[in-house]
Write an enzyme that holds these catalytic residues in place. Structure first.
Site, PDB file in Angstrom:
ATOM      1  N   ARG A 153       0.817  -1.222   0.000  1.00 48.99           N
ATOM      2  CA  ARG A 153       0.000   0.000   0.000  1.00 48.99           C
ATOM      3  C   ARG A 153       0.846   1.265   0.000  1.00 48.99           C
ATOM      4  NH1 ARG A 153      -3.878  -3.561   3.179  1.00 48.99           N
ATOM      5  NH2 ARG A 153      -1.962  -4.023   4.271  1.00 48.99           N
ATOM      6  N   ARG A 156      10.384  -0.180   9.487  1.00 45.11           N
ATOM      7  CA  ARG A 156      10.715  -0.665  10.824  1.00 45.11           C
ATOM      8  C   ARG A 156      12.223  -0.560  10.994  1.00 45.11           C
ATOM      9  NH1 ARG A 156       6.318   0.238  12.043  1.00 45.11           N
ATOM     10  NH2 ARG A 156       4.686  -1.160  12.818  1.00 45.11           N
ATOM     11  N   GLU A 165      14.006   1.993  19.148  1.00 41.66           N
ATOM     12  CA  GLU A 165      13.195   3.194  19.365  1.00 41.66           C
ATOM     13  C   GLU A 165      12.279   3.091  20.579  1.00 41.66           C
ATOM     14  OE1 GLU A 165      10.939   3.196  15.582  1.00 41.66           O
ATOM     15  OE2 GLU A 165       9.150   2.889  16.786  1.00 41.66           O
ATOM     16  N   HIS A 216       9.141   8.348  14.668  1.00 38.54           N
ATOM     17  CA  HIS A 216       8.004   7.506  14.258  1.00 38.54           C
ATOM     18  C   HIS A 216       6.733   8.348  14.094  1.00 38.54           C
ATOM     19  CE1 HIS A 216       6.854   3.035  14.167  1.00 38.54           C
ATOM     20  NE2 HIS A 216       5.943   3.709  13.507  1.00 38.54           N
ATOM     21  N   GLN A 217       6.819   9.243  13.162  1.00 40.43           N
ATOM     22  CA  GLN A 217       5.808  10.273  13.003  1.00 40.43           C
ATOM     23  C   GLN A 217       5.079  10.161  11.667  1.00 40.43           C
ATOM     24  OE1 GLN A 217       7.987  14.008  13.064  1.00 40.43           O
ATOM     25  NE2 GLN A 217       6.323  15.106  12.079  1.00 40.43           N
ATOM     26  N   ALA A 218       5.546   9.244  10.806  1.00 43.84           N
ATOM     27  CA  ALA A 218       5.023   9.217   9.434  1.00 43.84           C
ATOM     28  C   ALA A 218       3.510   8.990   9.390  1.00 43.84           C
ATOM     29  CB  ALA A 218       5.749   8.148   8.620  1.00 43.84           C
ATOM     30  N   PHE A 219       2.995   8.238  10.348  1.00 43.42           N
ATOM     31  CA  PHE A 219       1.552   7.922  10.335  1.00 43.42           C
ATOM     32  C   PHE A 219       0.710   9.088  10.847  1.00 43.42           C
ATOM     33  CE2 PHE A 219       0.299   7.651  14.801  1.00 43.42           C
ATOM     34  CZ  PHE A 219       1.543   7.773  15.408  1.00 43.42           C
TER      35      PHE A 219
HETATM   36  P1  NAD Z   1       1.751  -3.766   2.913  1.00 37.99           P
HETATM   37  O1  NAD Z   1       1.559  -5.087   3.592  1.00 37.99           O
HETATM   38  O2  NAD Z   1       0.650  -3.175   2.119  1.00 37.99           O
HETATM   39  O3  NAD Z   1       3.033  -3.848   1.949  1.00 37.99           O
HETATM   40  C1  NAD Z   1       4.222  -4.475   2.316  1.00 37.99           C
HETATM   41  C2  NAD Z   1       4.831  -5.026   1.037  1.00 37.99           C
HETATM   42  O4  NAD Z   1       6.100  -5.577   1.347  1.00 37.99           O
HETATM   43  C3  NAD Z   1       3.990  -6.140   0.390  1.00 37.99           C
HETATM   44  O5  NAD Z   1       3.765  -5.873  -0.970  1.00 37.99           O
HETATM   45  C4  NAD Z   1       4.859  -7.379   0.591  1.00 37.99           C
HETATM   46  O6  NAD Z   1       4.708  -8.334  -0.458  1.00 37.99           O
HETATM   47  C5  NAD Z   1       6.238  -6.757   0.576  1.00 37.99           C
HETATM   48  N1  NAD Z   1       7.257  -7.629   1.141  1.00 37.99           N
HETATM   49  C6  NAD Z   1       7.146  -8.562   2.106  1.00 37.99           C
HETATM   50  N2  NAD Z   1       8.321  -9.178   2.288  1.00 37.99           N
HETATM   51  C7  NAD Z   1       9.184  -8.614   1.406  1.00 37.99           C
HETATM   52  C8  NAD Z   1      10.548  -8.829   1.119  1.00 37.99           C
HETATM   53  N3  NAD Z   1      11.255  -9.763   1.771  1.00 37.99           N
HETATM   54  N4  NAD Z   1      11.135  -8.072   0.150  1.00 37.99           N
HETATM   55  C9  NAD Z   1      10.417  -7.133  -0.518  1.00 37.99           C
HETATM   56  N5  NAD Z   1       9.108  -6.891  -0.285  1.00 37.99           N
HETATM   57  C10 NAD Z   1       8.516  -7.626   0.674  1.00 37.99           C
HETATM   58  O7  NAD Z   1       2.245  -2.790   4.059  1.00 37.99           O
HETATM   59  P2  NAD Z   1       2.171  -1.189   4.030  1.00 37.99           P
HETATM   60  O8  NAD Z   1       0.868  -0.759   4.593  1.00 37.99           O
HETATM   61  O9  NAD Z   1       2.612  -0.701   2.709  1.00 37.99           O
HETATM   62  O10 NAD Z   1       3.290  -0.855   5.134  1.00 37.99           O
HETATM   63  C11 NAD Z   1       4.679  -1.051   4.880  1.00 37.99           C
HETATM   64  C12 NAD Z   1       5.435  -0.938   6.197  1.00 37.99           C
HETATM   65  O11 NAD Z   1       5.368   0.428   6.659  1.00 37.99           O
HETATM   66  C13 NAD Z   1       4.781  -1.742   7.338  1.00 37.99           C
HETATM   67  O12 NAD Z   1       5.307  -3.027   7.368  1.00 37.99           O
HETATM   68  C14 NAD Z   1       5.124  -0.968   8.576  1.00 37.99           C
HETATM   69  O13 NAD Z   1       6.266  -1.583   9.175  1.00 37.99           O
HETATM   70  C15 NAD Z   1       5.512   0.414   8.077  1.00 37.99           C
HETATM   71  N6  NAD Z   1       4.663   1.489   8.615  1.00 37.99           N
HETATM   72  C16 NAD Z   1       5.289   2.538   9.218  1.00 37.99           C
HETATM   73  C17 NAD Z   1       4.538   3.618   9.709  1.00 37.99           C
HETATM   74  C18 NAD Z   1       5.197   4.828  10.342  1.00 37.99           C
HETATM   75  O14 NAD Z   1       4.495   5.651  10.948  1.00 37.99           O
HETATM   76  N7  NAD Z   1       6.495   5.020  10.207  1.00 37.99           N
HETATM   77  C19 NAD Z   1       3.148   3.566   9.613  1.00 37.99           C
HETATM   78  C20 NAD Z   1       2.536   2.472   8.980  1.00 37.99           C
HETATM   79  C21 NAD Z   1       3.315   1.446   8.487  1.00 37.99           C
END
Ligand code: NAD
Length: 338
Positions: A154, A235, A264, A296-299
């Site tokens: 996503r 992460r 963190e 950790h503010q992106a969300f």
């Molecule tokens: P998502 O599940 O929609 O997408 C993750 C993608 O990573 C999927 O397409 C999956 O197939 C792929 N993936 C899995 N293993 C992989 C690998 N070994 N190599 C390459 N690709 C791989 O998740 P999302 O909603 O897009 O979120 C992505 C990440 O963002 C989350 O896992 C979360 O850790 C992080 N996140 C951070 C914040 C923030 O505030 N900083 C907020 C929300 C999410």
């Protein structure tokens, strides 16, 4: 349902209370993080609501379960902080918010890159001191550069679109699943090594799993382009911070922007401005002029908080009503069978 909310901040109270009203949940807010020392606070609460840096290991799950908790509602997408096997063993259902605002994170990630490369954060500090010199603020055009996106789910898909369509970058991507819509706009899927070798900018958007742990380590940094930029909003443990320090010192890494950090949990979401920070790796990272870190503010947008609160309270209501929720998180063992 009575819900114990951990790691509460004032904004959590506002958004969760508003969302709880329509479901009739009764919320009790606890400021501390959920861990072995605080898990007993949840005694008598059938539902517990936890956040990203709460620890839900087997011991915490056992304490929650013996106190009568049968639902853990994560107000987050990631669930790497939960011992899912232990939860299943104890009959505790784990629910999450799989998607709230991928835009919030994607937009922030691109913002970090722009600030890092064009030194916007440094310029801001200078101008406040009436220093209008440009020396040291030289950046690059983004147009025409190669951006490598690891994980085109996503968030990653939105980031890929922004770089490709918004800025005219070459975009290479790596994921187990290829997105046709991205290929249609010229995004090229490559293997992980090729992505690392070709990218001027590496942007991480995959989850933390055993396979992605320390994806950016010493070997990856050695393989990468001289002066590449690294952006991580996913992460912390996707990168080995000590290896990154080595890459920054040698100049192989041109800049790093992080919204997440492996350790963190000891730092983020708190005001520690009067404390002595004990994490020497984190402190060393902060000393580099080409490192930009946010906590950790992106969300953190209004739209995202609203969506998180509504889905979290809805998850608890669905579970209470005996519905099978698509937002339930299963261990690989159980998911594999299903
Ligand atoms: P998502 O599940 O929609 O997408 C993750 C993608 O990573 C999927 O397409 C999956 O197939 C792929 N993936 C899995 N293993 C992989 C690998 N070994 N190599 C390459 N690709 C791989 O998740 P999302 O909603 O897009 O979120 C992505 C990440 O963002 C989350 O896992 C979360 O850790 C992080 N996140 C951070 C914040 C923030 O505030 N900083 C907020 C929300 C999410």
């Amino acid at each position: 349902m009575r819900v114990a909310i951990f790691s509460t901040k004032p904004y959590d109270r506002t958004f969760l209370s508003r969302a709880a009203a329509s479901h009739g949940h009764e919320l009790t807010f606890f400021e501390p993080r959920l861990d072995r020392t605080t898990a007993r606070l949840a005694e008598g609460f059938p539902a517990v609501c936890a956040f990203v840096n709460d620890t839900l290991d087997a011991e915490v799950i056992a304490t929650l379960s013996s106190g009568g908790t049968r639902i853990v509602a994560l107000r987050a997408a990631g669930f790497n902080n939960v011992a899912l096997d232990a939860a299943e063993e104890k009959g505790v259902t784990v629910l999450r918010v799989p998607a709230y605002s991928p835009h919030a994170v994607a937009e922030f990630s691109v913002g970090l890159l722009l600030a890092l490369d064009r030194r916007i954060h440094r310029a801001w500090a200078r101008v406040r001191e009436n220093n209008f010199a440009l020396e040291g603020l030289l950046g690059h055009d983004l147009h025409g550069r190669t951006v490598g996106i690891v994980g085109t789910g996503r968030i990653g898909a939105l980031v890929a679109r922004a770089y490709r369509l918004g800025f005219g970058c070459e975009v290479v991507a790596h994921d187990r699943y290829e997105v046709d819509d991205l290929k249609a706009i010229g995004v090229t899927y490559v293997d992980r090594d090729e992505l690392i070798e070709r990218s001027d900018i590496i942007s991480l958007h995959c989850p933390l799993t055993p396979e992605t742990h320390y994806l950016i380590d010493e070997a990856a940094i050695a393989r990468a382009k001289q002066g590449f930029l690294l952006i991580n909003t996913s992460r912390g443990a996707l990168i080995n911070a000590e290896a990154v320090i080595g890459g920054l010192k040698s100049g192989r890494i041109g800049g790093v922007a992080l919204d997440v950090y492996e350790q963190e949990a000891d730092l983020f979401f708190e005001d520690l401005s009067s404390e002595i920070i004990q994490d020497d790796v984190f402190q060393r990272l902060l000393t580099f002029p080409n490192v930009l870190i946010t906590g950790h503010q992106a969300f953190f947008t209004e739209e995202a908080l609203l969506a998180i609160a509504e889905t979290t309270m809805g998850n608890i209501a669905d579970e209470e009503a005996g519905k099978v929720s698509p937002n339930r998180v299963l261990s690989e063992k159980v998911a594999g069978k299903g």
